[in-house]
Scaffold this motif. Structure first.
Motif, PDB file in Angstrom:
ATOM      1  N   VAL A 184       0.842  -1.187   0.000  1.00 32.07           N
ATOM      2  CA  VAL A 184       0.000   0.000   0.000  1.00 32.07           C
ATOM      3  C   VAL A 184       0.880   1.241   0.000  1.00 32.07           C
ATOM      4  N   LEU A 185       0.544   2.205  -0.858  1.00 36.62           N
ATOM      5  CA  LEU A 185       1.180   3.519  -0.865  1.00 36.62           C
ATOM      6  C   LEU A 185       0.203   4.542  -0.305  1.00 36.62           C
ATOM      7  N   VAL A 186       0.673   5.408   0.590  1.00 37.97           N
ATOM      8  CA  VAL A 186      -0.184   6.469   1.123  1.00 37.97           C
ATOM      9  C   VAL A 186       0.493   7.814   0.879  1.00 37.97           C
ATOM     10  N   ARG A 187      -0.309   8.791   0.480  1.00 38.59           N
ATOM     11  CA  ARG A 187       0.231  10.118   0.159  1.00 38.59           C
ATOM     12  C   ARG A 187       0.686  10.833   1.425  1.00 38.59           C
ATOM     13  N   ALA A 188       1.742  11.597   1.286  1.00 38.78           N
ATOM     14  CA  ALA A 188       2.319  12.311   2.429  1.00 38.78           C
ATOM     15  C   ALA A 188       2.596  13.763   2.062  1.00 38.78           C
ATOM     16  N   LEU A 189       2.706  14.600   3.093  1.00 42.73           N
ATOM     17  CA  LEU A 189       3.130  16.000   2.934  1.00 42.73           C
ATOM     18  C   LEU A 189       4.557  16.129   3.466  1.00 42.73           C
ATOM     19  N   THR A 190       5.354  16.904   2.758  1.00 49.19           N
ATOM     20  CA  THR A 190       6.737  17.133   3.177  1.00 49.19           C
ATOM     21  C   THR A 190       6.890  18.590   3.626  1.00 49.19           C
ATOM     22  N   PHE A 191       7.463  18.775   4.811  1.00 44.54           N
ATOM     23  CA  PHE A 191       7.618  20.108   5.383  1.00 44.54           C
ATOM     24  C   PHE A 191       9.110  20.447   5.499  1.00 44.54           C
ATOM     25  N   ASP A 192       9.427  21.699   5.211  1.00 42.82           N
ATOM     26  CA  ASP A 192      10.789  22.206   5.395  1.00 42.82           C
ATOM     27  C   ASP A 192      10.889  22.800   6.803  1.00 42.82           C
TER      28      ASP A 192
ATOM     29  N   ASP B 261      15.547  18.705   9.779  1.00 40.92           N
ATOM     30  CA  ASP B 261      15.340  19.724   8.747  1.00 40.92           C
ATOM     31  C   ASP B 261      14.139  19.413   7.849  1.00 40.92           C
ATOM     32  N   ARG B 262      13.843  18.131   7.678  1.00 45.29           N
ATOM     33  CA  ARG B 262      12.804  17.715   6.724  1.00 45.29           C
ATOM     34  C   ARG B 262      11.856  16.756   7.431  1.00 45.29           C
ATOM     35  N   ILE B 263      10.563  17.045   7.296  1.00 44.18           N
ATOM     36  CA  ILE B 263       9.553  16.238   7.964  1.00 44.18           C
ATOM     37  C   ILE B 263       8.518  15.801   6.925  1.00 44.18           C
ATOM     38  N   LYS B 264       8.288  14.505   6.850  1.00 43.94           N
ATOM     39  CA  LYS B 264       7.327  13.934   5.906  1.00 43.94           C
ATOM     40  C   LYS B 264       6.269  13.187   6.710  1.00 43.94           C
ATOM     41  N   LEU B 265       4.981  13.583   6.541  1.00 39.16           N
ATOM     42  CA  LEU B 265       3.907  13.040   7.374  1.00 39.16           C
ATOM     43  C   LEU B 265       2.726  12.585   6.525  1.00 39.16           C
ATOM     44  N   SER B 266       2.025  11.569   7.012  1.00 35.67           N
ATOM     45  CA  SER B 266       0.782  11.100   6.393  1.00 35.67           C
ATOM     46  C   SER B 266      -0.170  10.624   7.476  1.00 35.67           C
ATOM     47  N   PRO B 267      -1.458  10.920   7.347  1.00 38.07           N
ATOM     48  CA  PRO B 267      -2.425  10.481   8.364  1.00 38.07           C
ATOM     49  C   PRO B 267      -2.998   9.091   8.110  1.00 38.07           C
ATOM     50  N   PHE B 268      -2.595   8.455   6.994  1.00 36.17           N
ATOM     51  CA  PHE B 268      -3.201   7.182   6.604  1.00 36.17           C
ATOM     52  C   PHE B 268      -2.334   6.012   7.075  1.00 36.17           C
ATOM     53  N   SER B 269      -2.686   5.460   8.198  1.00 33.38           N
ATOM     54  CA  SER B 269      -1.953   4.308   8.709  1.00 33.38           C
ATOM     55  C   SER B 269      -2.743   3.050   8.358  1.00 33.38           C
TER      56      SER B 269
END
Length: 564
Positions: free
Chosen positions: A448-456, A536-544
């Motif tokens: 399964v692939l889940v979309r994520a947001l990447t923050f600087d 420095d870089r944070i990548k998050l997704s709410p879909f577990s």
């Protein structure tokens, strides 16, 4: 005839047992991805998702009705569709027996021919599949029963035969070839004598076929492209295109024996067959199979009953079988041994499919996955074959040979797909999909692939509350667990962790407790505490989405079953 009654009862009993065995085999046999997509796409036929149902309009409409009837009774729509095709298989066996009886004029011979069909591996592997070819088989068995029936010369019989053959073209365009071969073989029965000449008949059929092709150009293009593009980009003359045929012949060695009967009949009686018209049709179908580029199992099974009956309906076979049945005990014992051998094949092939190639793990994984996805009803899910067919906020886009598959990559981005199910057909999008996954998605094992947001976070100004608000704004979902990937610009090793959704509201004491809980894992480098100020870089997704309970990857479970 009376002394053959026990023999006929014995074979009839075996056939009834085989038919009863076929029911659980049909319901529990492995679901191929093409079957699942056909059922799912037609289940949503009149939804806002567009698929080209004009290629097989009546087949699609039939699946729409069957799947929705199953849905009314809260049944799995794949089970409902398989049940329908199981009943279609029973009908085709009955029609095959009737046709054989009309051709051989002997009930005992007809029962043996039917048993020969039922004992093949393809009967147990293919006869109940969700395939338009199997509807074509049943319809042409009806047509041939009409042409050999008592009302063969009646105008109503001819009209009904033509109507069925025309309807069949709208079930699958492939049946147009079947129509031409039947017209070629049974011209005198389909066309009243003296009213039309053969040239006019062929011109009329050709004109009608061209008209249908013009109305359905995509089906024509798909057929043309299959000569040089499908089957894993195999060339037309590649020996690998015969892979399924070789596998079938290796599993059904008894079929080689059947070739002996028409050869012996030709030598002794100067005749290949007892019915020239049907033998002509059988040869035409066999030639069609040899010339057709895609020699797939379901296509072969559609032709198998006609080819098999064409081989066995000859004077040599009929005379010698009847002679053995009327002979002494030793001669009858020969027939008995043949029946026992065919019965063994029935049990062997049926048991193999039921125990070694079933859908039990597919159903468990499907149930678990659909339950996981139900946690996120607003998430946009790419489900290319319909693993969760009743889900409303999913995209069931087609992937397959001779298709512009790479356009789906753009659609994934344009539609902001949140979750991608990595079934086997997603291989058509590699390696580009892998690059997209690394950039904008998390790989959630298995499949399964889940979309994520990447923050600087290089300025160290982000807070947990900032991240939480951005996730809710982008995905419109609240998750109990947030998937995280933290890394540094300096090339430090990335660290993945599960960030509790309520972390920002935790007190210092609770965070200290969390630290103690993970300290052992930290010492081994397996995890990290969510101190975002250190990264420095944070990548998050709410879909577990978790499939570890199922224990199988989507890629291995939801695929084609060509290895049978």
């Amino acid at each position: 005839m009376q002394n053959r009654k026990p023999f006929e009862t014995f074979i009839s009993t075996i056939l009834l047992v085989a038919i009863a065995m076929l029911a659980p085999v049909a319901l529990f046999c492995f679901w191929s991805d093409s079957e699942m997509w056909a059922v799912t796409s037609n289940f949503h036929m009149f939804s806002d998702q567009w698929h080209n149902h004009l290629i097989k309009p009546l087949f699609g409409l039939g699946l729409f009705l069957v799947s929705h009837i199953g849905n009314i009774f809260n049944a799995n729509i794949m089970d409902a569709s398989r049940l329908f095709f199981y009943l279609n298989s029973l009908l085709s066996v009955y029609l095959f027996f009737r046709l054989s009886n009309q051709l051989t004029k002997d009930r005992s011979l007809s029962l043996m021919v039917v048993l020969a069909l039922v004992s093949t591996s393809y009967f147990w592997e293919r006869s109940f599949r969700v395939r338009s070819d199997l509807i074509t088989l049943t319809i042409y068995l009806i047509v041939l029963n009409l042409l050999y029936g008592p009302q063969v010369g009646h105008i109503k019989t001819r009209m009904l035969s033509w109507l069925l053959m025309v309807i069949n073209i709208f079930i699958t365009a492939k049946s147009l070839i079947f129509l031409l071969l039947v017209c070629w073989s049974y011209q005198s029965l389909l066309i009243p004598s003296g009213q039309f000449k053969s040239k006019k008949l062929l011109l009329g059929v050709a004109f009608f076929g061209c008209l249908l092709v013009f109305m359905n150009q995509e089906a024509l293009l798909f057929f043309i492209n299959s000569f040089n593009g499908t089957g894993g980009e195999l060339p037309y003359f590649s020996i690998q295109r015969w892979e399924h045929v070789f596998r079938f012949l290796s599993k059904n060695l008894m079929l080689y024996l059947f070739l002996f009967f028409p050869l012996a009949s030709k030598v002794i009686y100067s005749k290949w067959s007892s019915d020239d018209k049907f033998f002509k049709l059988s040869c035409g179908l066999l030639l069609w199979f040899f010339l057709h580029p895609n020699k797939f199992p379901f296509f072969l099974y559609m032709l198998l009953p006609f080819i098999l009956l064409g081989l066995l309906n000859n004077p040599f076979f009929k005379k010698n079988i009847l002679k053995l049945l009327a002979g002494n005990h030793w001669q009858k014992a020969v027939i008995f041994v043949c029946i026992v051998f065919l019965s063994y094949q029935v049990v062997k092939h049926g048991a193999y499919v039921f125990y070694e190639h079933n859908n039990i793990n597919q159903k468990k994984t499907q149930s678990h996955l659909c339950s996981e996805l139900n946690q996120f009803p607003k998430a946009r899910v790419l489900d290319p074959i319909g693993v969760c067919p009743k889900r409303k906020n999913s995209f069931f886009w087609f992937l397959g040979p001779s298709h512009e598959n790479k356009l789906m990559l753009k659609s994934i981005v344009d539609h902001k797909v949140d979750i991608i199910l990595l079934v086997a057909k997603m291989g058509y999008l590699q390696p580009e999909l892998g690059k997209l996954g690394q950039k904008d998605f998390f790989y959630v094992s298995p499949g399964v692939l889940v979309r994520a947001l990447t923050f600087d976070n290089s300025q160290r100004v982000l807070t947990h509350e900032d991240l939480k608000l951005e996730l809710e704004k982008e995905f419109h979902v609240k998750s109990q667990q947030i998937l995280s990937e933290l890394s540094n610009l300096g090339g430090a090793k990335k660290k993945k962790l599960n960030l509790p959704a309520n972390y920002s509201a935790m007190s210092a004491v609770e965070k200290k407790s969390l630290y103690n809980e993970f300290s052992s894992a930290m010492d081994h480098g397996d995890s990290s505490l969510p101190f975002i100020d250190d990264y420095d870089r944070i990548k998050l997704s709410p879909f577990s989405i978790g499939l570890s309970q199922a224990g199988y990857t989507l890629n291995s479970l939801f695929r084609h079953d060509s290895e049978l």
